[in-house]
Structures are given as C-alpha cells and as structure tokens.
Write an enzyme that holds these catalytic residues in place. Structure first.
Site, mmCIF file in Angstrom:
data_model
loop_
_atom_site.group_PDB
_atom_site.id
_atom_site.type_symbol
_atom_site.label_atom_id
_atom_site.label_comp_id
_atom_site.label_asym_id
_atom_site.label_seq_id
_atom_site.Cartn_x
_atom_site.Cartn_y
_atom_site.Cartn_z
ATOM 1 N N GLU A 128 0.999 -1.269 0.152
ATOM 2 C CA GLU A 128 0.008 -0.089 -0.116
ATOM 3 C C GLU A 128 0.903 1.282 -0.010
ATOM 4 O O GLU A 128 1.914 1.283 0.796
ATOM 5 C CB GLU A 128 -0.780 0.064 1.461
ATOM 6 C CG GLU A 128 -1.783 -1.019 1.065
ATOM 7 C CD GLU A 128 -2.412 -1.430 2.785
ATOM 8 O OE1 GLU A 128 -2.640 -0.247 3.439
ATOM 9 O OE2 GLU A 128 -2.684 -2.361 3.071
ATOM 10 N N LYS A 130 2.339 4.525 1.343
ATOM 11 C CA LYS A 130 2.430 5.077 2.499
ATOM 12 C C LYS A 130 2.021 6.625 2.425
ATOM 13 O O LYS A 130 2.703 7.474 1.813
ATOM 14 C CB LYS A 130 3.912 5.102 3.199
ATOM 15 C CG LYS A 130 3.809 5.522 4.545
ATOM 16 C CD LYS A 130 5.075 5.017 5.266
ATOM 17 C CE LYS A 130 5.128 5.342 6.687
ATOM 18 N NZ LYS A 130 4.982 6.480 6.914
ATOM 19 N N ASP A 132 1.443 10.206 3.287
ATOM 20 C CA ASP A 132 2.067 11.233 4.280
ATOM 21 C C ASP A 132 0.972 12.137 4.936
ATOM 22 O O ASP A 132 0.951 13.345 4.694
ATOM 23 C CB ASP A 132 3.141 11.936 3.582
ATOM 24 C CG ASP A 132 4.136 12.701 4.566
ATOM 25 O OD1 ASP A 132 4.210 12.182 5.579
ATOM 26 O OD2 ASP A 132 4.910 13.412 4.109
ATOM 27 N N TYR A 240 -7.289 1.789 6.183
ATOM 28 C CA TYR A 240 -6.358 0.626 5.797
ATOM 29 C C TYR A 240 -6.443 -0.585 6.957
ATOM 30 O O TYR A 240 -6.036 -1.477 6.849
ATOM 31 C CB TYR A 240 -4.831 0.726 5.513
ATOM 32 C CG TYR A 240 -4.371 1.836 6.322
ATOM 33 C CD1 TYR A 240 -3.902 3.070 5.791
ATOM 34 C CD2 TYR A 240 -4.079 1.447 7.935
ATOM 35 C CE1 TYR A 240 -3.365 4.036 6.762
ATOM 36 C CE2 TYR A 240 -3.359 2.410 8.641
ATOM 37 C CZ TYR A 240 -2.921 3.571 8.042
ATOM 38 O OH TYR A 240 -2.242 4.468 8.931
ATOM 39 N N LYS A 369 10.898 3.375 3.011
ATOM 40 C CA LYS A 369 10.713 5.004 2.737
ATOM 41 C C LYS A 369 11.625 5.296 1.511
ATOM 42 O O LYS A 369 12.750 4.984 1.334
ATOM 43 C CB LYS A 369 11.571 5.696 4.297
ATOM 44 C CG LYS A 369 10.620 5.332 5.133
ATOM 45 C CD LYS A 369 10.053 6.613 5.552
ATOM 46 C CE LYS A 369 9.001 6.385 6.806
ATOM 47 N NZ LYS A 369 9.321 7.179 7.971
ATOM 48 N N CYS A 463 15.979 48.441 6.206
ATOM 49 C CA CYS A 463 15.149 47.934 5.062
ATOM 50 C C CYS A 463 15.586 48.398 3.662
ATOM 51 O O CYS A 463 15.849 49.506 3.558
ATOM 52 C CB CYS A 463 13.705 48.607 5.265
ATOM 53 S SG CYS A 463 12.387 48.030 3.991
ATOM 54 N N CYS A 466 13.185 51.098 2.150
ATOM 55 C CA CYS A 466 12.617 52.230 2.557
ATOM 56 C C CYS A 466 13.955 52.860 3.502
ATOM 57 O O CYS A 466 13.649 53.975 3.839
ATOM 58 C CB CYS A 466 11.351 52.230 3.272
ATOM 59 S SG CYS A 466 11.451 51.385 5.071
ATOM 60 N N CYS A 481 10.366 45.209 9.173
ATOM 61 C CA CYS A 481 10.497 46.634 8.904
ATOM 62 C C CYS A 481 9.241 47.324 9.525
ATOM 63 O O CYS A 481 8.246 46.616 9.266
ATOM 64 C CB CYS A 481 10.443 46.878 7.562
ATOM 65 S SG CYS A 481 10.140 48.682 7.007
ATOM 66 N N CYS A 486 6.372 52.070 4.248
ATOM 67 C CA CYS A 486 7.542 51.397 3.445
ATOM 68 C C CYS A 486 6.703 50.882 2.229
ATOM 69 O O CYS A 486 5.688 50.317 2.124
ATOM 70 C CB CYS A 486 7.975 50.334 4.378
ATOM 71 S SG CYS A 486 8.897 49.012 3.255
HETATM 72 P P1 AMP Z 1 6.101 6.077 11.017
HETATM 73 O O1 AMP Z 1 5.378 7.079 11.153
HETATM 74 O O2 AMP Z 1 7.215 6.182 10.078
HETATM 75 O O3 AMP Z 1 6.546 5.259 12.141
HETATM 76 O O4 AMP Z 1 5.060 5.160 9.983
HETATM 77 C C1 AMP Z 1 3.778 4.720 10.536
HETATM 78 C C2 AMP Z 1 2.577 5.490 9.805
HETATM 79 O O5 AMP Z 1 2.463 5.283 8.644
HETATM 80 C C3 AMP Z 1 1.363 5.210 10.615
HETATM 81 O O6 AMP Z 1 1.363 5.521 11.795
HETATM 82 C C4 AMP Z 1 0.565 5.668 9.605
HETATM 83 O O7 AMP Z 1 0.189 6.969 10.007
HETATM 84 C C5 AMP Z 1 1.237 5.568 8.430
HETATM 85 N N1 AMP Z 1 0.814 5.123 7.020
HETATM 86 C C6 AMP Z 1 0.447 5.526 6.012
HETATM 87 N N2 AMP Z 1 0.001 4.762 4.922
HETATM 88 C C7 AMP Z 1 -0.176 3.525 5.589
HETATM 89 C C8 AMP Z 1 -0.612 2.326 5.436
HETATM 90 N N3 AMP Z 1 -1.096 2.126 4.204
HETATM 91 N N4 AMP Z 1 -0.543 1.478 6.144
HETATM 92 C C9 AMP Z 1 -0.133 1.412 7.699
HETATM 93 N N5 AMP Z 1 0.266 2.834 8.093
HETATM 94 C C10 AMP Z 1 0.605 3.829 7.179
HETATM 95 ZN ZN ZN Z 2 10.633 49.296 4.984
#
Ligand code: AMP
Ligand code: ZN
Length: 728
Positions: A128, A130, A132, A240, A369, A463, A466, A481, A486
C-alpha cells in the site's frame, strides 16, 4: 564510629520520607489537575503552575528513580495534548512501522519474519502506498461514528471527533445492515496537494508561517479547535485497518484475534485458519465473505463506505514487492497527494496474528521509505524579501536544479537564526531538498567546497526598500520593517487588498501596483477609491479603456462584504476563514474596533494571539484613519444581520430538534447523538422554539403540532443530509 555512621543514615531516612511524601503529593495534585483539564474540561490549575509542579516532580523522580510509579503523570509519553481536546486511550495501541530504506532491508525483513514462522512457505504481500498524513482511529458503535482520535503516542491520543466528522470521505454511518457493537477503523487523514497549496497561499496572505509539508498541515488542521476551519480545508481519508469488537469484550479486537488459541499450520495461504477468524467474523455476518486477508480488509472497508487507496496491490513474492516499490518511486510524483513510501504487509491475517508485535512495530509489516529528493547546487546570491507584514525573509537564489519534477532556483532561509545555524554564504555549494516539503529548503552547506574569500551573510540592518532601521525583537527570530509607509509593505498590502479572496479587483495586479506606489498616486488602500481615469492615464502603458475599466473595478469592490474587507486589511493572523468567523461575531467595524482582547478571543476558534493582533491593529491611529476613510468611501464595514447564533462551531449549533415516530434506520438515541454531536439540541415537545421536527413512521400529535406551527419537517434522509451539510 557507630553513632557517626548512624547519624547521616537517619538523616537520609528523614529526607527520603519527606521526599516521598512530596512526590506523592505532586502526583496527586497533577493527576487531579489533568483529570479536570482533560476529562471534565474544567481546568482549575493555571498552566504555569502545572508546569512548575510537573518539573518539580520530574526533578525528584530523576534524583530518586525509586519514586517513579507507573501511574505517575510523568510516565505519559508524548506531549500534552492541546487545550480543549480530551485525551483518549486507544483500545488497541497504534503501532509505528519499522523502516526499510532499500531492497536489502526488505530482504532482511523477510528473513527475520520467516525465522518466527518457519513453516510458512509461499506467502503473499500487500503493498500500500504510505500516505504522508496522520493516522486516525475511528470508532463506530452499532455502525455509527462515535469517536475519532489521533494517534498521539500510540497509547493515548486526542479526541477530535468533531473535526473528524468534517472529513467527508469518512462515513458517519457504516454501510452495513447488522453492524457489530464496535468497529474500529484506522487509516490516514491527509491533505491533497491542491488543498495544501491553497492553505499555504491563505497563510501567506494572512502573514502567517507556512506549513512545511502536507503532513504538518494535516496535523495542524486536525487539531484546530474550530471545526469550521477544518471543514474548509478538505481533509481526506484512506482507510486501511479494521478491528471488530464484541459486546462481551467491551472493546475492539483485531479481526483474527478472537480467543488466544494458537494453531500450528495456519500460515501460508491464510485460508486454513478460517475457522478461528470466522469466530469473530460472525459479528459482521452481513459482510459477504469471511475476512482472512489484508486484501479482504481493504475490500470490506470499501463496502463499508470508506475510501481505500486505489493503488494497493497484492504481490506474490518479495520480487514483486520490490518491483512495486520501484515503480512508485517515480510515479508517486504524479499523484494528487503526498506519499513517502510503501507499506508492505503480510496478506494473511492469520500469519499476522501469529507474528504479532515487537515493543514498537508489527513484525508482519514494514515501511519502505523513499529517500528525500536532494540535489546539490550553488548559491548565487542571498537576497532579502520584505513581506506584507514587514517581515524580512532571506532567500537563497540558486543555480536552477531539477528536484521532484520541478525546477528549483530559490529556497527560503527562513530567518537570521537559520542563517547563523547554516553559516550559508554566497558562492557556497549547498544541498537543497524537496521531499514531503513542498517548499524547497537548504539542508546543508558543503563547507569543503566553499570558495576562497567568502564572507558570512549578515542580515541588513536597514530595510532594503525604505531604509528604515529594522526591528529585531529579542524573543522572535523574525526581522521586521515597521515603517507603515514602506513602499514594499504598501505594494504588498495593495496586492493583497485586490486579491481574489479579498476585494477581488480585476486588473489591479503587481504591474500597476508598482507604478501607483512609485508615482505616489496611492499611499494607502483608501487612496484607490479616489483615483480617476485621468490620473491612471499618467501611468506608463496605461490606455484609456483599461483606465476606465480599472476605475470601475475599484468602484465595484465597494459592494464586497465586510468579511472580505476585514480580510483585505491584512491584519496579521486574519485569514479569510478567521475574517468570516470574526465578522459573524462582530457585524460592524465599530463593534470589532471597540472589542477588548478578551471579547475577541471569546469567539469560537479565535485564540488570544489573533485577538491581540486585531486589538493592536485597531489601536494604531493610521489604521483608525484608514477605517474612517474607507467608511467615507462607502465600503461595506458592516454585515447584514444574519441569524443570532454567530460564532458557534457548526450549522446546527443552537438549533432545536424534536424527533417523532419510528425512523427507518436510526434508533431514536442514535439520531439524538448525531444531532447533538453536530451542536444541535433535542427536546421532547414541539413549541415555537423548535427549529426542526424529524418525522418517522406513525408520528402522532407532535407532527400535527409542528404542521400547525409551520416548523420545518425532516425525514431521516434529509436529517442526514443536513448533518453532512453542517460539516461543510
Ligand atoms: P512512521 O510514522 O514512519 O512510524 O510510519 C507509521 C505510520 O505510517 C502510521 O502511523 C500511519 O500513520 C502511516 N501510514 C500511511 N499509510 C499507511 C498504510 N497504508 N498502512 C499503515 N500505515 C500507514
Ligand atoms: Zn521598509
């Protein structure tokens, strides 16, 4: 000799008794304060006092570790959650994931888990993306969302139900006929890149610090106290994980963890162990097939009404996993959301169950990662930029370099502290990064490549626009500033005033603004309203048509509502959402300008920092003069009075409901809970004060009365719609 030895000993005993007593007392005081703060939401202890006592306790416990008890307030890991969110304990901890940084790590991981499950032969993996973002734990009781919590330290998170309910891809009610008593769903809340960029744009407009990446932005959003702001920010969610609980256990269990029975050969296909899983499966009998694999979990989540990331895949072996990771290492840049890797999970839930967890991680999953994208380049010049709030930001102007699919030639150096820390100089070779971070950043300087004859960069003392002596407040890293006339600040204020979310003056872009300021035609936004077409014609390359059009566009902006005017003023921390909230609460400029800091901070979602900033702004004579000139120019400095319930956090706040008859799917209590969670009130009898009557089958006299009084009637369906709308 004897007595000499005894004396210090008894003294020590004496001391330790005192210390023990003090530690106990501190623990008790802090525990009570926490309880009042988090659980009762009625704090009695000042934050400063709490912190002082807390530190005293930490101090004692560091000196005498034997004083530490498992329930000492110091033993909670993680930060104190933000004010006003209650902390909640997770029924099942949210574990972190072990990191892998390449194929070797993945191979080592496979070896490792196989050692713990030697009989497993071929196995499938699920890959899956990951995402962010921030993980959330969602609890559904009898199919209805009752709680949304952040991960926190994994053991304890924050209850952000109100905010979670604003995420439209999270169902308020599961799509299942006979829901089990408890279902817990986990997944990732995230901000699509488009929303992320929009938020940063807005923050920039409000003179606020930008979020470095979507994850920070999502975290900041989820912890917003005003759920209307959350609703505006368009968070999204991919599910998930699924845990199904039973009434007897009272809390959620992993799907496959019914009973502790361990079987020997449940491994490879995940199918053999079906009997065991089916046990807990019985409680979700309405789902089509027994859930034996992570892949089926994902499909089930979809059936239940969640969004599941569409890019997940079953991989037959580790080679396929590696191919998947490889493919997405480049393709991920095309996605509308940010990913920082791939989560690889064993598909068989039985095998997952068997492998279990280490202290921190599941043994059956790992996160590959992707490395942050970095590249070396050369700093050609360090310049400074004066922003609308007067903040002077240093910038590195660099030889253009390709990063994460875009050309990067400028990076922010944030402030003078960051410059000092980096010791970055013109001519330096640096590493710039653009990973989760959308804004390119200088990560480090390659000092060994520094050419001869460079000088440390010094922030200007005056500045650049000005010439005014710049302010460097000691408690802030910012350099500012403070000259209100200005030209840099004026130009940016005018651009902000004319921008789309403010007065939306078509045609008044940077080009004309620069000239208007340079030629001295405009010294404040109020001057715009005195401009004539003849005056505009004196500008270089301005034609008669455009001049007339621009004058008209400026005149038209007089009709823009008070909230936009307030936003357009560019008061620090007042973005367009805050402006809306504020003008709801203060329908006239007089009301706002005369309000005290406390009055302003009393508005839901407005903190003291914003309140102070607004208050200060209105104290400055030139600003007061500006307001009176805008008044003379007939701008909208008041709103038409709308409903009374201003400043509250949802559309249903203050609305009164009566429920009558039997609703098709919701029980009376569930409907009541939903309404209350959205801020509404449910009463028993219909009166003139009732706003809505929710009508089910066999409704009686209450329906009659509601009709007599002309009260809006709702069906269950329209109620649910209204609840959804209140989240927008
Ligand atoms: P880390 O923060 O690096 O420890 O990674 C763990 C975090 O990855 C989890 O707490 C989730 O928030 C995130 N995460 C994102 N996508 C997934 C996924 N498909 N399955 C499990 N965790 C995920
Ligand atoms: Zn200024």
């Amino acid at each position: 000799m004897d007595s000499a030895e005894q004396l210090p000993l008894s003294e020590q005993e004496q001391l330790s008794a005192d210390v023990t007593q003090r530690a106990k007392e501190l623990q008790r005081l802090l525990q009570r304060a926490s309880y009042e703060y988090y659980v009762l939401d009625a704090p009695t202890m000042e934050d400063a006092v709490y912190d002082k006592l807390y530190h005293e306790l930490v101090d004692l416990e560091t000196r005498y570790p034997e004083l530490i008890t498992p329930d000492s307030p110091t033993q909670r890991v993680g930060e104190r959650p933000a004010r006003q969110f209650k902390s909640v304990r997770h029924n099942i901890p949210l574990y972190s994931l072990e990191n892998a940084f390449g194929n070797e790590d993945l191979a080592r991981w496979e070896e490792r888990w196989r050692r713990n499950a030697a009989d497993a032969k071929e196995v499938e993996y699920v890959c899956e993306l990951k995402i962010d973002g921030n993980s959330l734990a969602l609890t559904y009781e009898h199919g209805v969302l009752v709680r949304g919590a952040t991960r926190g330290d994994g053991i304890e998170g924050e209850d952000i139900t109100q905010n979670v309910r604003t995420i439209r891809s999270i169902p308020l009610r599961l799509n299942i006929e006979n829901p089990p008593p408890i279902i817990e769903v986990r997944g990732e809340a995230f901000l699509p890149l488009e929303s992320f960029n929009q938020i940063n744009q807005e923050r920039e407009n409000a003179g606020e610090a930008l979020f470095a990446n979507p994850r920070n932005a999502a975290a900041g959003t989820l912890r917003q106290l005003d759920s209307r702001i959350v609703a505006k920010r368009k968070l999204d969610f991919f599910a998930y994980t699924l845990h199904v609980g039973s009434q007897e256990a009272g809390f959620a269990l992993r799907l496959s963890s019914k009973g502790g029975r361990r079987q020997k050969a449940e491994g490879e296909e995940g199918g053999e162990d079906g009997g065991e899983i089916q046990n807990s499966q019985s409680s979700i009998s309405n789902l089509q097939s027994p859930i034996l694999t992570q892949w089926q979990v994902l499909q089930t989540l979809k059936q239940l009404g969640f969004r599941v990331n569409p890019e997940g895949a079953v991989c037959a072996d580790l080679a396929a996993v590696m191919a998947y990771c490889d493919r997405w290492s480049t393709e991920r840049t095309q996605l509308p959301y940010m990913t920082d890797g791939v989560v690889v999970k064993l598909n068989s839930l039985a095998l997952q169950e068997r492998l279990g967890f280490t202290q921190k991680f599941p043994r059956w999953a790992i996160a590959l990662k992707y490395p942050a994208e970095e590249a070396p380049t050369v700093v050609e010049r360090i310049s400074v930029n004066v922003g609308r709030t007067g903040a002077v930001t240093p910038l590195a102007e660099m030889k253009p370099v390709q990063l994460a699919g875009t050309t990067v030639s400028r990076a922010t150096l944030h402030n003078r502290d960051r410059i000092a820390e980096l010791d970055i100089r013109e001519g330096d070779t640096v590493i710039v990064r653009k990973a989760g971070e959308i804004i390119p950043e200088v990560v480090r300087v390659l000092y060994e490549l520094r050419p001869e004859g460079t000088h440390p960069f010094e922030m200007p003392t005056h500045c650049p626009e000005c010439g005014q002596l710049l302010e460097k407040p000691e408690d802030e890293a910012v350099t500012r500033c403070i000259n209100i006339s200005c030209p840099a600040i004026l130009r940016k204020s005018l651009e902000h005033w004319a921008s789309r979310d403010a007065m939306d003056i078509a045609g008044l872009g940077e080009k004309w603004v620069v000239q208007l300021v340079d030629n001295g035609l405009v010294k404040s936004v109020a001057d715009l309203y005195d401009l004539t077409a003849e005056q505009l014609l004196t500008l270089e390359r301005m034609g008669k048509k455009s001049a007339e059009k621009l004058v008209q566009a400026i005149a038209d902006s007089r009709q823009k509502p008070w909230s936009r005017v307030l936003y357009g003023l560019g008061i620090r921390h007042v973005g367009s959402v805050n402006a809306q909230v504020l003008t709801d609460a203060f329908p006239t400029v007089e009301a706002l300008s005369q309000a005290s800091v406390e009055d302003i901070a009393a508005v839901y979602g407005i903190g003291t920092v914003i309140a102070q900033s607004i208050y200060d702004w209105f104290q400055i004579p030139t600003n007061q003069e500006l307001i009176s000139r805008l008044q003379t120019a007939q701008l909208q400095l008041h709103s038409e009075l709308r409903t009374q319930n201003s400043g509250l956090h949802t559309a249903l706040s203050g609305k009164t409901f009566v429920i009558t008859g039997t609703l098709p799917t919701l029980k009376r209590d569930e409907a009541k809970t939903l309404i209350q969670q959205a801020g509404g009130k449910v009463t028993d009898s219909v009166s003139k004060k009732t706003d809505y009557v929710v009508v089910g089958e066999d409704a009686g006299s209450k329906l009659q009365k509601a009709q007599d009084l002309g009260i809006t009637l709702l069906t269950e369906e329209t109620l649910l719609e209204l609840l959804n709308l209140s989240n927008e």
